[in-house]
Design an enzyme around this catalytic site. Sequence first.
Site, PDB file in Angstrom:
ATOM      1  N   ASN A 132      -3.028   4.581  -2.573  1.00 46.19           N
ATOM      2  CA  ASN A 132      -3.695   3.421  -3.156  1.00 46.19           C
ATOM      3  C   ASN A 132      -2.796   2.206  -3.015  1.00 46.19           C
ATOM      4  O   ASN A 132      -1.598   2.326  -2.754  1.00 46.19           O
ATOM      5  CB  ASN A 132      -4.006   3.683  -4.628  1.00 46.19           C
ATOM      6  CG  ASN A 132      -5.054   2.731  -5.179  1.00 46.19           C
ATOM      7  OD1 ASN A 132      -5.589   1.900  -4.447  1.00 46.19           O
ATOM      8  ND2 ASN A 132      -5.343   2.853  -6.459  1.00 46.19           N
ATOM      9  N   HIS A 149       0.870  -1.186   0.000  1.00 46.11           N
ATOM     10  CA  HIS A 149       0.000   0.000   0.000  1.00 46.11           C
ATOM     11  C   HIS A 149       0.900   1.227   0.000  1.00 46.11           C
ATOM     12  O   HIS A 149       1.684   1.438   0.919  1.00 46.11           O
ATOM     13  CB  HIS A 149      -0.919   0.013   1.212  1.00 46.11           C
ATOM     14  CG  HIS A 149      -1.869   1.171   1.207  1.00 46.11           C
ATOM     15  ND1 HIS A 149      -3.104   1.131   0.592  1.00 46.11           N
ATOM     16  CD2 HIS A 149      -1.747   2.417   1.739  1.00 46.11           C
ATOM     17  CE1 HIS A 149      -3.718   2.288   0.751  1.00 46.11           C
ATOM     18  NE2 HIS A 149      -2.908   3.085   1.437  1.00 46.11           N
ATOM     19  N   CYS A 150       0.778   2.036  -1.046  1.00 44.13           N
ATOM     20  CA  CYS A 150       1.666   3.182  -1.210  1.00 44.13           C
ATOM     21  C   CYS A 150       0.993   4.457  -0.720  1.00 44.13           C
ATOM     22  O   CYS A 150      -0.036   4.872  -1.275  1.00 44.13           O
ATOM     23  CB  CYS A 150       2.054   3.335  -2.684  1.00 44.13           C
ATOM     24  SG  CYS A 150       3.167   4.718  -3.003  1.00 44.13           S
ATOM     25  N   PRO A 151       1.536   5.109   0.318  1.00 39.09           N
ATOM     26  CA  PRO A 151       0.920   6.358   0.795  1.00 39.09           C
ATOM     27  C   PRO A 151       1.134   7.520  -0.166  1.00 39.09           C
ATOM     28  O   PRO A 151       0.378   8.493  -0.130  1.00 39.09           O
ATOM     29  CB  PRO A 151       1.638   6.596   2.125  1.00 39.09           C
ATOM     30  CG  PRO A 151       2.946   5.886   1.997  1.00 39.09           C
ATOM     31  CD  PRO A 151       2.695   4.698   1.131  1.00 39.09           C
TER      32      PRO A 151
END
Length: 253
Positions: A48, A42-44
């Site tokens: 997303n 999960h990429c901040p």
Amino acid sequence: MSINPDYFSAAIRYCDRCQLVKPDRCHHCSVCDKCILKMDHHCPWVNNCVGFSNYKFFLLFLAYSLLYCLFIVATDLQYFIKFWTNGLPDTQAKFHIMFLFFAAAMFSVSLSSLFGYHCWLVCKNRSTLEAFRSPVFRHGTDKNGFSLGISKNLREVFGDEKKYWSLPIFTSLGDGCSFPTCLVNQDPEQASTPSGTNVATKSVDNHQFPAKPLRESQSHLLTNTESWTESSCNEEKGKVGMSNPALTIEKET
């Protein structure tokens, strides 16, 4: 961490939160609160999850950002040198030049490290989660279980048409639910013929594995390669190693 013992008996993987069957390489994201196909992380930065549907776009995002930062460093370098040699007018603009150069340089270092790491993952056909926790197959854990070679691994993410690799167009191969696998380790109880060639035998759970490596698949990824042929009956049995019903991954908590 609690592990469901059914995962190690070839049971179907099931998500208790989504109340849905989880395909191979699928994980539940606690932030998005849903299962993500071929989840990487999960990429901040993009707010997303990075998975099957957007992994190519994430790699291009890193590549474009890295090129942009390198361009800023290259064009600002001459003014940065003049700043240290007192060649610039004594205005507030010189501090902006210094800040821009340092910011672009630091982002270039961090982006190059992250982009290089994900390029390595693509060449190995792994996700970030699988790099830290190897997937479990019926024959045991295998960190290279999904690797088909560098060329095929790249095409699985970027597609067959190289002219589209650098464009933000979805060209990844597959459906995100099933993946071709590398060769499956032979059953230790598998007998050998007098000529020294191994024959297919049933494993302990009554699944048959062909004696040849399972590097070929019915998927679009491997349609242009040479494939070994068997009888129609053995061809159906050979799909066991390609659709991955034996894949088991620990249940997330």
